[in-house]
Every structure is written in C-alpha cells, then in structure tokens.
Design an enzyme around this catalytic site. Structure first.
Site, PDB file in Angstrom:
ATOM      1  N   ASP A 286       4.687   2.398  -2.393  1.00 57.25           N
ATOM      2  CA  ASP A 286       3.758   1.443  -2.999  1.00 57.25           C
ATOM      3  C   ASP A 286       2.821   0.908  -1.928  1.00 57.25           C
ATOM      4  O   ASP A 286       2.828   1.382  -0.784  1.00 57.25           O
ATOM      5  CB  ASP A 286       4.510   0.325  -3.725  1.00 57.25           C
ATOM      6  CG  ASP A 286       5.280  -0.592  -2.779  1.00 57.25           C
ATOM      7  OD1 ASP A 286       5.554  -0.156  -1.651  1.00 57.25           O
ATOM      8  OD2 ASP A 286       5.595  -1.732  -3.169  1.00 57.25           O
TER       9      ASP A 286
ATOM     10  N   ASP B  11       2.588  -1.644   0.035  1.00 57.22           N
ATOM     11  CA  ASP B  11       3.067  -2.099   1.346  1.00 57.22           C
ATOM     12  C   ASP B  11       4.275  -1.308   1.819  1.00 57.22           C
ATOM     13  O   ASP B  11       4.903  -1.670   2.814  1.00 57.22           O
ATOM     14  CB  ASP B  11       3.359  -3.603   1.331  1.00 57.22           C
ATOM     15  CG  ASP B  11       4.543  -3.972   0.447  1.00 57.22           C
ATOM     16  OD1 ASP B  11       4.854  -3.203  -0.487  1.00 57.22           O
ATOM     17  OD2 ASP B  11       5.161  -5.023   0.681  1.00 57.22           O
TER      18      ASP B  11
ATOM     19  N   SER C 183       1.749  -5.952  -2.538  1.00 61.96           N
ATOM     20  CA  SER C 183       2.659  -4.866  -2.891  1.00 61.96           C
ATOM     21  C   SER C 183       2.016  -3.854  -3.831  1.00 61.96           C
ATOM     22  O   SER C 183       1.041  -3.211  -3.484  1.00 61.96           O
ATOM     23  CB  SER C 183       3.935  -5.458  -3.494  1.00 61.96           C
ATOM     24  OG  SER C 183       4.945  -4.508  -3.634  1.00 61.96           O
TER      25      SER C 183
ATOM     26  N   ASP D 169       7.339  -0.831   0.867  1.00 61.22           N
ATOM     27  CA  ASP D 169       8.727  -1.296   0.897  1.00 61.22           C
ATOM     28  C   ASP D 169       9.533  -0.744  -0.278  1.00 61.22           C
ATOM     29  O   ASP D 169      10.708  -1.075  -0.443  1.00 61.22           O
ATOM     30  CB  ASP D 169       8.811  -2.831   0.950  1.00 61.22           C
ATOM     31  CG  ASP D 169       8.246  -3.509  -0.293  1.00 61.22           C
ATOM     32  OD1 ASP D 169       7.667  -2.823  -1.152  1.00 61.22           O
ATOM     33  OD2 ASP D 169       8.401  -4.747  -0.396  1.00 61.22           O
TER      34      ASP D 169
END
Length: 444
Positions: free
Chosen positions: A241, A243, A102, A245
């Site tokens: 960010d 990833d 992340s 999400d």
C-alpha cells in the site's frame, strides 16, 4: 479512551481541512517534541513521508514545530512506515514521524508517531500530546532552536535491513516476481531489495507524481497486478500500500491471497521450524473463522485483538507472540520489526515458496475460508449504531445465523465509515444479513 485528533493509526484526514492542516502539523511537532524532551542530550526526531503532494507542506510544518521546541530533525524523504520505526532505533532518536495516509487517496494525509523504542505511541501518550496541542507548549530560547538536515543513505539502510530478514541460505534466483508499489513510499526500495536477492522483477506503481498514489494500484486495487502476473507468466505478485506497511499476494493464476492466508502460512512454517512463540498467532476480530479452525487443527491458537495493527502488537507483546496481523495485510513479525512491514512479510512468503518448490496457488491456499462479507456505509455524523432500528437489524441477523457464524459492526478509526461484517456457513444468508444491517444503518 476518547481522543479528539488521533484515530486507530495516528491523525488522518483530507489535506488543508481540519485536522490535517499545516497549522496542526506545526502544533503536533511542538507538542510531540516537548513531550519527548527527556534528559540533557541533543534530542532527535526522524521524519519520513510517502509520495503525496502534500507531504512537502506537512514535512515543513513538522520541522518548524520540532525545531521550535529544541529538537533536531533528520529528514529521510519517501520511505516505508516500517523503515521509520527501524531508523528511530538505529539512529538512537527520541521520536519518529511518518507522514502518510496509508491506502487512502492522494488528497488525504496523516501523521503517525513512533517512540524511541520504534513502537507506535500508546493511547496514553497520544492523549497527553492532544492535551498539549490544545494548551500550547513553551518554545525554547533562540540559541536552543533545533537543527534540521537530510540524509541520503536511508533507503540503502532499509534495504540492507529488509534483506537481513531473509534466510541466508536462500536466494530468489529463477523466481519471477511482479511487485506493485502503489506509486508510494516503497517505489524504490522494494524492487531493489528483490533484485538484490536474485529475483527477476517486474515493477508496477513505481512512478509517483504526487497525485497517483494508490490510484488503481497497490494492495487495495490489485486488478492490474493480477493481470500482469498472468501476462508475464510470473511466479507470484506482491502488492504494497501507499506506506508499505501492508501486503497482499497474488498467485501465478492471478488469484488474490489475503492476510489471513499469509499469516497461516508463516505461522505454520515458523511452528515447524521451532521459531513460533506462544503456540499461536494474533489476528483481529475481522479475521476469518476458517483461520481459527485451521490453526486449531494444528494445535495452534488464534488470539483476537481489536482492529488496528497497534492493538495486534500490544496483544503480541503482552502474550509473548511473534506473529500477528490483519486480514487486510498488515503483518507484524516481531522478531524483526515493531510494526507492520509489507516487504519483510513478503520476503517470508517468498522464502516459503522457494523452500517448498510448490507453485504459489498450491502453497498459499492454507485453508478454506468461511463465506465472509464486509461492506462499508459512509455516514455524515450522528450515532447510527445507537438507533433502535439498527440494533434490531443486528439482533435479527444474529438470530438468523443461529450460532453458525458471527456479525461484527464497528466504526472505522480512519474514515467516516461504519463497517458491517458477517460470516457463516451459508453464503446466501451472510449476504442477506449484511445487506439488511447496511440498509438499516443508511436509513438511520
């Protein structure tokens, strides 16, 4: 429920150090694969990753693990976490895996697992997989080993899906958008989706090299985005960010807008359109008290869940809500997605911007937040929150706030940190209370 390997968002840690090793990835693949072998059909797992250097190593180990227990593997390369959740359902897969840490630096990595319904695994599933990791699983006969293949059109599938969540009667023509992809998983799909919808795009963080993910870019480092929005004369800035999400927005003046304000805007907009379910939204214990008061003034509820988008989603599903998220920018719109999706949430914000005709600085400031301060204290082990001195500092802080605010202390589920948050009417007092508790934690 105590878990040894899984935190609030999968397994995460520094690469090549326990538990984030190739050996662990192999065992996770074997255990998760064996756990989801059900029925006599050909079983399939979809594996995606962000742009970290270690993604190749972890991917290879996971592929070996899954195929060794008889599961076929589909690799889609760098893709946002929510894209994996979407692909699991659309490809009728039995399991989905996202290799990502992340917003963490490149030297960390993680493994997130999704079930066949596209939702993150339950605590019970993760606990069972942990038991299988430690006990080992039976490997299949050589003729039953799974096959692995890569597909090249996954990005196009996700772009099409993301665009389908944007109102059909709207376009982004005439809107200048700066998009910061954190050199992460959305570096290709996010700018493309915005461009296809008509926006003039300025892309940042779209040159991943394996080690620059989240490095001075993305939702946790918005300074560059703020500067570029102003210098480009853009209408709005979007930061994802690593990833993709989560999302943070920057208005045309360069001011950062957090997830609380974004949820307030989407919630009220959907309520006015008759789309909001449950007469409220779900947020976490970290969300600002100002959000709660703002929603109440519009006869809407704020339901608080534990920190972590999986717990937000669980509360949403149990209560029949379709808007939820976190102050950090994880926003779940369950009419469209089964997990946080930064791009889909951003498209809803852009739709509100287009329809309102207002500048972002006016539209996005939905309420006045109470003074709130969050500080992180890193610790090397032990139970600092059990120390008498820390408990005394917390009690003293609560007494000083005297019902005009609140204190929240918790361990991070992804890093060795104690998070200390307080909010209240008096900003100076809030700072004093947080500093006092942080000092006590450090001393303990």
């Amino acid at each position: 429920m105590s878990r040894k390997f899984f935190g609030t968002d999968g397994i995460r840690g520094r690469t090549n150090e326990a538990p984030m090793t190739a050996e662990m990835a192999l065992r996770v693949g074997q255990a998760a694969g064996a756990r989801f072998l059900r029925g006599d059909h050909r079983h399939r797992v979809v594996i995606g990753k962000d742009t970290r250097l270690s993604g190749y190593m972890m991917e290879s180990a996971l592929v070996a693990g899954f195929t060794s227990v008889g599961m076929d593997v589909v690799m889609v390369g760098p893709m946002p976490t929510p894209a994996i959740a979407m692909l699991v359902r659309s490809m009728r897969a039995d399991l989905g895996v996202m290799i990502s840490a992340s917003h963490n630096p490149f030297y960390d990595n993680g493994i997130k697992l999704f079930g066949p319904d596209g939702y993150k695994l339950s605590d019970e599933d993760e606990a069972e997989i942990e038991g299988m990791i430690e006990a080992g699983v039976e490997l299949v006969a050589s003729e039953k080993i799974g096959r692995a293949r890569r597909i090249d059109d996954a990005r196009g599938r996700y772009i099409h899906f993301a665009k389908s969540t944007f109102p059909e009667h709207l376009r982004l023509d005439g809107l200048k958008v700066v998009i910061d992809c954190a050199h992460g998983a959305a570096y290709s799909v996010a700018p493309e989706a915005l461009w296809e919808l008509g926006a003039e795009t300025v892309a940042l963080g779209v040159s991943p090299n394996g080690t620059n993910i989240n490095d001075g870019v993305g939702s946790t480092a918005p300074k560059l985005l703020q500067e570029r929005v102003v210098s480009e004369g853009a209408d709005i800035g979007i930061a994802l960010d690593g990833d993709a999400d989560r999302v943070i927005i920057v208005d045309e003046k360069g001011t950062v807008i957090d997830g609380d304000q974004l949820m307030a805007l989407i919630g009220v907009s959907w309520a006015n359109s008759g789309l909001l379910c449950g007469d409220g939204i779900v947020a976490t214990v970290m969300s600002n008290l100002g959000l709660e008061r703002f929603l109440a003034s519009r006869d809407l509820k704020l339901i608080r869940a534990a920190v972590g988008d999986r717990y937000v989603l669980e509360t949403m599903r149990n209560g029949g809500y379709n808007v939820g998220g976190e102050q950090s920018g994880h926003i779940i719109l369950s009419d469209y997605v089964t997990t946080g999706d930064g791009l889909v949430a951003a498209l809803q914000i852009l739709a509100c911007l287009v329809e309102s005709g207002k500048p972002a600085s006016e539209l996005l400031r939905q309420f006045e937040p109470l003074p709130q301060l969050l500080k992180n204290v890193r610790f090397d082990g032990g139970q600092p929150l059990e120390a008498t001195s820390v408990k005394a500092a917390i009690a003293d802080g609560e007494s000083r706030l005297n019902g005009t605010g609140r204190i929240l202390i918790r361990k991070s589920g992804t890093e060795p940190l104690i998070r200390v948050m307080a909010e209240g009417e008096d900003e100076k007092l809030v700072h004093e209370v947080v500093d006092s508790i942080c000092d006590a934690v450090k001393a303990a």
